[in-house]
Design an enzyme around this catalytic site. Structure first.
Site, short mmCIF file in Angstrom:
data_model
loop_
_atom_site.label_atom_id
_atom_site.label_comp_id
_atom_site.label_asym_id
_atom_site.label_seq_id
_atom_site.Cartn_x
_atom_site.Cartn_y
_atom_site.Cartn_z
N ARG A 31 0.82 -1.22 0.00
CA ARG A 31 0.00 0.00 0.00
C ARG A 31 0.85 1.27 0.00
NH1 ARG A 31 -4.65 -2.43 3.92
NH2 ARG A 31 -5.98 -3.13 2.24
N LYS A 202 -19.77 -16.50 1.63
CA LYS A 202 -21.18 -16.27 1.87
C LYS A 202 -21.96 -15.74 0.68
CE LYS A 202 -21.10 -15.21 6.77
NZ LYS A 202 -21.19 -14.05 7.68
N GLY A 359 -9.98 -9.38 -1.30
CA GLY A 359 -8.76 -9.79 -0.59
C GLY A 359 -8.26 -11.18 -0.92
N GLY A 382 -13.92 -4.27 -0.15
CA GLY A 382 -15.32 -3.85 -0.01
C GLY A 382 -15.69 -2.73 -0.97
P1 AMP Z 1 -14.87 -14.19 1.15
O1 AMP Z 1 -14.19 -13.31 2.19
O2 AMP Z 1 -16.35 -14.17 1.23
O3 AMP Z 1 -14.32 -13.97 -0.23
O4 AMP Z 1 -14.51 -15.66 1.59
C1 AMP Z 1 -13.22 -16.15 1.55
C2 AMP Z 1 -13.14 -17.33 2.46
O5 AMP Z 1 -14.04 -18.32 2.04
C3 AMP Z 1 -11.77 -17.94 2.46
O6 AMP Z 1 -11.21 -17.81 3.73
C4 AMP Z 1 -12.02 -19.39 2.11
O7 AMP Z 1 -11.28 -20.26 2.92
C5 AMP Z 1 -13.50 -19.56 2.38
N1 AMP Z 1 -14.06 -20.65 1.60
C6 AMP Z 1 -14.01 -20.81 0.27
N2 AMP Z 1 -14.61 -21.96 -0.10
C7 AMP Z 1 -15.07 -22.54 1.03
C8 AMP Z 1 -15.78 -23.73 1.29
N3 AMP Z 1 -16.14 -24.57 0.30
N4 AMP Z 1 -16.11 -24.02 2.58
C9 AMP Z 1 -15.75 -23.17 3.57
N5 AMP Z 1 -15.08 -22.03 3.38
C10 AMP Z 1 -14.74 -21.71 2.12
#
Ligand code: AMP
Length: 401
Positions: A31, A202, A359, A382
């Site tokens: 950064r 999510k 990220g 974000g």
């Molecule tokens: P996000 O911050 O929503 O982009 O989520 C990223 C996180 O989702 C990472 O830490 C991954 O380890 C987790 N992730 C990705 N695929 C899976 C999965 N099939 N089950 C549980 N966690 C997951």
């Protein structure tokens, strides 16, 4: 930046929210390095720069006695490194507002830099307080916002401060200009076919983005844990212990219907690499994603799904990727993300415009040393999500109005 900085004091909002180790050494200076071109341009034109930033969340992580942990969150830790990177004289003000900051700003000479203390030491920063923003504004002749990562927050130093400068006295910095230019290119008249790849934990975090993708995508590829909520939305599927958001099933069903009506192809992973626990040393097996046995959870897209995703990506002219395909932090579940990253790089080589944001997918691309092989890697998690969702970011609006 269409401002002539000669003889001017530029108040610059940078994003110096860098990771520090226990001894307060900077462990990743990306950064800071990315802010250098903007600051250098100001100094090289004969201006001076007053830098302001936040570092961490000092008000949420106070000392047990309720006081702010100044030692942990001070920007002073960055001064030495900044001097080295800018090859300029860098002063430090122990508070971002008040007499010492005013005095040091007034004494600043062309070619010099003043780094202000963490703006988040004051609750007024995140509250977007007008009086506090006015005090910050009084320090500079012009205002530059180069902190894309916080542009979705209407904080004092990212948004409110801009109200005290007229249009000819404020601008985006070079880094922020690049972010806006690239994200705009991705969503306004992108070259077709357009493929949007999402993953991560999510559905609730990404549903607005997915709905926006329906406006311009030809293909939407869904991996990560969120794929299992979509899988469950289909009749007869069982996903074992995979992470699902049971309360988002209707949203997922509605989305699949809308996509069908809009003629947008949605690809869910045909197969999954499953683990018997959420751990790096889990037992693994590949299963069809709609028939994951009890006691097992889908932790990565499977090899057939990865091949199918890669094939669509390689045939695309525009690719927007946000979110990993699996738990890529654990080597046993990183292959899907790797295959997708390589396919994005290969599409780029063939002339596609490709953008990676968020990220975790950025971390994956960096880990695979592919950052230079995609068209653009966004620094704003974000903020980039909200930009792609079509929202007007307050920090961007404040510069234009
Ligand atoms: P996000 O911050 O929503 O982009 O989520 C990223 C996180 O989702 C990472 O830490 C991954 O380890 C987790 N992730 C990705 N695929 C899976 C999965 N099939 N089950 C549980 N966690 C997951």
């Amino acid at each position: 930046m269409n401002i002539n900085f000669k003889g001017k004091k530029a108040l610059v909002r940078v994003d110096f929210n860098v990771p520090l180790d226990k001894a307060y050494n900077i462990t990743d200076d990306t950064r800071i390095r990315e802010a250098v071109p903007t600051i250098r341009q100001i100094l090289d034109q004969g201006g001076s720069a007053i830098l302001m930033s936040h570092l961490g969340r000092p008000l949420e992580k106070k000392n047990p006695d309720g006081s702010i942990n100044r030692e942990k969150f001070t920007l002073k830790h960055l001064v030495k490194h900044l001097r080295k990177k800018l090859k300029a004289k860098v002063h430090f003000a122990e508070d971002c507002v008040g007499k010492p900051a005013e005095k040091k700003a007034a004494a600043l000479k062309p070619g010099e830099v003043l780094l202000l203390e963490n703006t988040r030491f004051h609750p007024e920063e995140e509250a977007g307080d007008e009086a506090f923003a006015k005090k910050l504004a009084a320090l500079g002749d012009v205002y530059i916002n180069d902190a894309f990562g916080t542009a979705h927050r209407a904080h004092a130093s990212t948004t409110i401060v801009a109200h005290y400068f007229d249009k000819s006295h404020k601008s985006f910095g070079l880094l922020m200009e690049r972010e806006i230019l690239n994200a705009s290119r991705a969503i306004h008249n992108p070259a077709k076919p357009v493929t949007c790849v999402t993953g991560g934990a999510k559905v609730s975090d990404k549903i607005l983005l997915l709905e926006k993708f329906l406006d311009y995508a030809d293909n939407i590829l869904i991996g990560g844990a969120m794929a299992y909520t979509f899988m469950l939305a289909k009749k007869g599927a069982t996903v074992g212990n995979s992470l699902v958001e049971a309360d988002k099933l209707k949203i997922a069903k509605d989305f699949l219907k809308k996509a069908k009506a809009a003629g947008v192809k949605v690809l869910l992973p045909k197969d999954s690499v499953c683990g018997d626990k959420f751990a790096a040393d889990a037992q693994t097996q590949v299963c069809p994603s709609h028939q994951i046995p009890d006691g097992w959870m889908g932790l990565d897209i499977g090899p057939a799904a990865a091949r199918a995703f890669a094939s669509v990506i390689r045939k695309s002219q525009t690719v927007i990727w946000n979110g990993p395909m699996g738990v890529f932090e654990m080597p046993a579940f990183a292959d899907g993300t790797k295959v997708v990253a390589k396919a994005v790089a290969s599409a780029t080589k063939k002339g596609a415009f490709t953008m990676v944001g968020g990220g975790d997918s950025v971390a994956a691309v960096n880990q695979l040393k592919l950052a230079k092989k995609v068209s653009f890697v966004s620094t704003g998690g974000g903020a980039m999500l909200e930009f792609l969702e079509g929202k007007e970011l307050p920090g961007i609006k404040a510069i234009g109005s």
